[in-house]
Design a protein around this motif. Sequence first.
Motif, PDB file in Angstrom:
ATOM      1  N   LYS A  20      85.595  35.332  57.932  1.00 41.59           N
ATOM      2  CA  LYS A  20      84.404  34.406  58.509  1.00 41.59           C
ATOM      3  C   LYS A  20      84.137  33.996  57.041  1.00 41.59           C
ATOM      4  N   PRO A  21      83.861  33.289  56.851  1.00 43.69           N
ATOM      5  CA  PRO A  21      83.303  33.049  55.478  1.00 43.69           C
ATOM      6  C   PRO A  21      81.810  33.031  55.314  1.00 43.69           C
ATOM      7  N   ARG A  22      80.880  33.035  56.275  1.00 46.35           N
ATOM      8  CA  ARG A  22      79.241  33.684  56.498  1.00 46.35           C
ATOM      9  C   ARG A  22      79.249  35.186  56.789  1.00 46.35           C
ATOM     10  N   LEU A  23      80.224  35.340  56.593  1.00 43.92           N
ATOM     11  CA  LEU A  23      80.238  37.418  56.593  1.00 43.92           C
ATOM     12  C   LEU A  23      79.422  37.869  55.086  1.00 43.92           C
ATOM     13  N   LYS A  24      78.599  37.625  54.462  1.00 48.30           N
ATOM     14  CA  LYS A  24      78.650  38.340  53.739  1.00 48.30           C
ATOM     15  C   LYS A  24      78.385  39.977  53.129  1.00 48.30           C
ATOM     16  N   ALA A  25      78.205  40.071  51.369  1.00 53.71           N
ATOM     17  CA  ALA A  25      77.385  41.515  51.164  1.00 53.71           C
ATOM     18  C   ALA A  25      79.555  42.273  51.143  1.00 53.71           C
ATOM     19  N   LEU A  26      78.841  43.458  52.418  1.00 53.15           N
ATOM     20  CA  LEU A  26      80.346  44.237  52.950  1.00 53.15           C
ATOM     21  C   LEU A  26      80.160  44.560  54.080  1.00 53.15           C
ATOM     22  N   PRO A  27      80.745  43.394  54.966  1.00 52.70           N
ATOM     23  CA  PRO A  27      80.624  43.769  56.463  1.00 52.70           C
ATOM     24  C   PRO A  27      81.550  44.934  56.562  1.00 52.70           C
ATOM     25  N   LYS A  28      81.304  45.378  57.761  1.00 50.78           N
ATOM     26  CA  LYS A  28      82.129  46.772  58.755  1.00 50.78           C
ATOM     27  C   LYS A  28      82.043  46.153  59.860  1.00 50.78           C
ATOM     28  N   ASP A  29      82.434  47.417  60.561  1.00 48.09           N
ATOM     29  CA  ASP A  29      83.058  47.346  61.706  1.00 48.09           C
ATOM     30  C   ASP A  29      83.040  46.614  62.303  1.00 48.09           C
ATOM     31  N   TYR A  30      83.576  45.374  61.605  1.00 48.19           N
ATOM     32  CA  TYR A  30      84.668  43.876  62.607  1.00 48.19           C
ATOM     33  C   TYR A  30      86.388  44.405  62.984  1.00 48.19           C
ATOM     34  N   THR A  31      86.757  43.514  63.744  1.00 46.74           N
ATOM     35  CA  THR A  31      88.478  42.993  63.704  1.00 46.74           C
ATOM     36  C   THR A  31      89.001  42.480  62.735  1.00 46.74           C
ATOM     37  N   PHE A  32      89.198  42.045  62.160  1.00 49.42           N
ATOM     38  CA  PHE A  32      90.259  41.095  60.844  1.00 49.42           C
ATOM     39  C   PHE A  32      90.811  40.627  61.859  1.00 49.42           C
ATOM     40  N   GLU A  33      91.194  39.094  61.849  1.00 52.09           N
ATOM     41  CA  GLU A  33      91.799  38.263  63.123  1.00 52.09           C
ATOM     42  C   GLU A  33      93.126  37.366  62.378  1.00 52.09           C
ATOM     43  N   ILE A  34      94.154  37.578  62.859  1.00 54.10           N
ATOM     44  CA  ILE A  34      95.372  37.142  62.094  1.00 54.10           C
ATOM     45  C   ILE A  34      96.111  36.181  63.381  1.00 54.10           C
ATOM     46  N   THR A  35      95.908  34.699  63.060  1.00 57.45           N
ATOM     47  CA  THR A  35      95.786  33.831  64.042  1.00 57.45           C
ATOM     48  C   THR A  35      97.545  33.699  63.744  1.00 57.45           C
ATOM     49  N   ASP A  36      97.988  33.727  62.874  1.00 55.70           N
ATOM     50  CA  ASP A  36      99.037  33.003  62.497  1.00 55.70           C
ATOM     51  C   ASP A  36     100.305  34.026  61.673  1.00 55.70           C
ATOM     52  N   VAL A  37     101.048  33.765  61.297  1.00 57.64           N
ATOM     53  CA  VAL A  37     102.223  34.302  59.629  1.00 57.64           C
ATOM     54  C   VAL A  37     103.275  33.384  59.903  1.00 57.64           C
ATOM     55  N   ARG A  38     103.135  32.942  58.540  1.00 62.06           N
ATOM     56  CA  ARG A  38     104.739  32.704  58.038  1.00 62.06           C
ATOM     57  C   ARG A  38     105.632  33.253  56.847  1.00 62.06           C
ATOM     58  N   ALA A  39     106.482  32.363  56.768  1.00 57.78           N
ATOM     59  CA  ALA A  39     107.232  33.247  55.822  1.00 57.78           C
ATOM     60  C   ALA A  39     107.874  32.716  54.463  1.00 57.78           C
ATOM     61  N   SER A  40     107.596  32.686  53.357  1.00 54.00           N
ATOM     62  CA  SER A  40     107.967  31.823  52.257  1.00 54.00           C
ATOM     63  C   SER A  40     109.504  32.815  52.212  1.00 54.00           C
ATOM     64  N   VAL A  41     110.517  32.561  52.329  1.00 50.84           N
ATOM     65  CA  VAL A  41     111.748  33.412  52.293  1.00 50.84           C
ATOM     66  C   VAL A  41     111.885  32.949  51.078  1.00 50.84           C
ATOM     67  N   GLY A  42     112.152  32.351  50.409  1.00 55.10           N
ATOM     68  CA  GLY A  42     112.648  31.542  48.891  1.00 55.10           C
ATOM     69  C   GLY A  42     111.810  32.338  47.958  1.00 55.10           C
ATOM     70  N   ALA A  43     110.738  31.857  48.050  1.00 61.07           N
ATOM     71  CA  ALA A  43     109.251  32.870  47.732  1.00 61.07           C
ATOM     72  C   ALA A  43     109.635  34.159  47.118  1.00 61.07           C
ATOM     73  N   GLY A  44     109.919  35.073  48.576  1.00 64.23           N
ATOM     74  CA  GLY A  44     109.359  36.247  48.850  1.00 64.23           C
ATOM     75  C   GLY A  44     108.187  37.101  48.990  1.00 64.23           C
ATOM     76  N   PHE A  45     108.157  36.194  50.196  1.00 65.04           N
ATOM     77  CA  PHE A  45     106.622  37.153  50.836  1.00 65.04           C
ATOM     78  C   PHE A  45     106.670  36.599  52.328  1.00 65.04           C
ATOM     79  N   ILE A  46     105.473  37.639  53.042  1.00 64.70           N
ATOM     80  CA  ILE A  46     105.653  37.003  54.004  1.00 64.70           C
ATOM     81  C   ILE A  46     103.673  36.939  54.032  1.00 64.70           C
ATOM     82  N   TYR A  47     103.317  35.655  54.546  1.00 61.82           N
ATOM     83  CA  TYR A  47     101.849  35.377  54.526  1.00 61.82           C
ATOM     84  C   TYR A  47     101.767  35.031  55.749  1.00 61.82           C
TER      85      TYR A  47
END
Length: 267
Positions: free
Chosen positions: A207-234
């Motif tokens: 979250k862009p507005r969480l400044k300094a050192l955010p803590k005790d929060y849940t990191f949210e993954i909304t989607d996931v994609r694969a760049s198989v040719g480049a060799g990584f999951i993003y």
Amino acid sequence: QVSDYVLSEAGFGADLGFEKFMHIKSRTSDLKPQGAVIVGTIRAIKSHGGVKFTDLSNPNSEAINIGIDNLIHHINNISKFGLKPVVALNIFPDDKPEEIKLVKSLLSNTKAFAVVESDSYSKGGEGNLELGEAVIESSKNKISPKYIYELEDTIKEKVHKLATSIYNAKDVKWAPIASRKVKTFESNGWGNMPICMAKTPLSISHKPRLKALPKDYTFEITDVRASVGAGFIYPIAGSIMTMPGLPGNPRSLDIDSKGNIKGELTA
């Protein structure tokens, strides 16, 4: 031998560019960095302390004491890979001597190898002599880099380790569509690729507005994609766009009806 020292710019902070440099570039190429420089500014520290952009030139020791946690976390992130970073305090004309002294004091007991003033903008090369000497000293002892996750970890395990160790989150929440894609990717045999997280550079969190050192929060993954040719999951964290470099206002507003540029051309 081309040179005694080779420098590479990793981009953004230790939660983005540096982490990717280590887990993707360094690991894949088997190039082992022997040192690191993290660039910090008084202005950025005060921004993470809650100061508005228009007020960053005003002295504010309270904001520095709050925002310094962000820079310390970046230092700690680099140290988790086995490196002792040199902090280059990039000097601005309106930085106050007492603010520079305060930042150096607050960083004196951290895992940084050294904290030096970088004043090449006003002094040229001479303004970075101390920085160069510190980098040389920091890289004298051979270092074997460490990694936060193993390539054999599952995709979700890798993301969880990044979230809790690098982004200072307590947990990870996966959108249903992202979880389904992870199962598909792993069934296709793509689970051993490194992670290239797509997230905001404006915060350690998603979250862009969480400044300094955010803590005790849940990191949210909304989607996931694969760049198989480049060799990584993003994975996609939060609502980040994957096409960078877009201006705040469309450039079409700077062009009149005849196609002429209005005012001065800016980047």
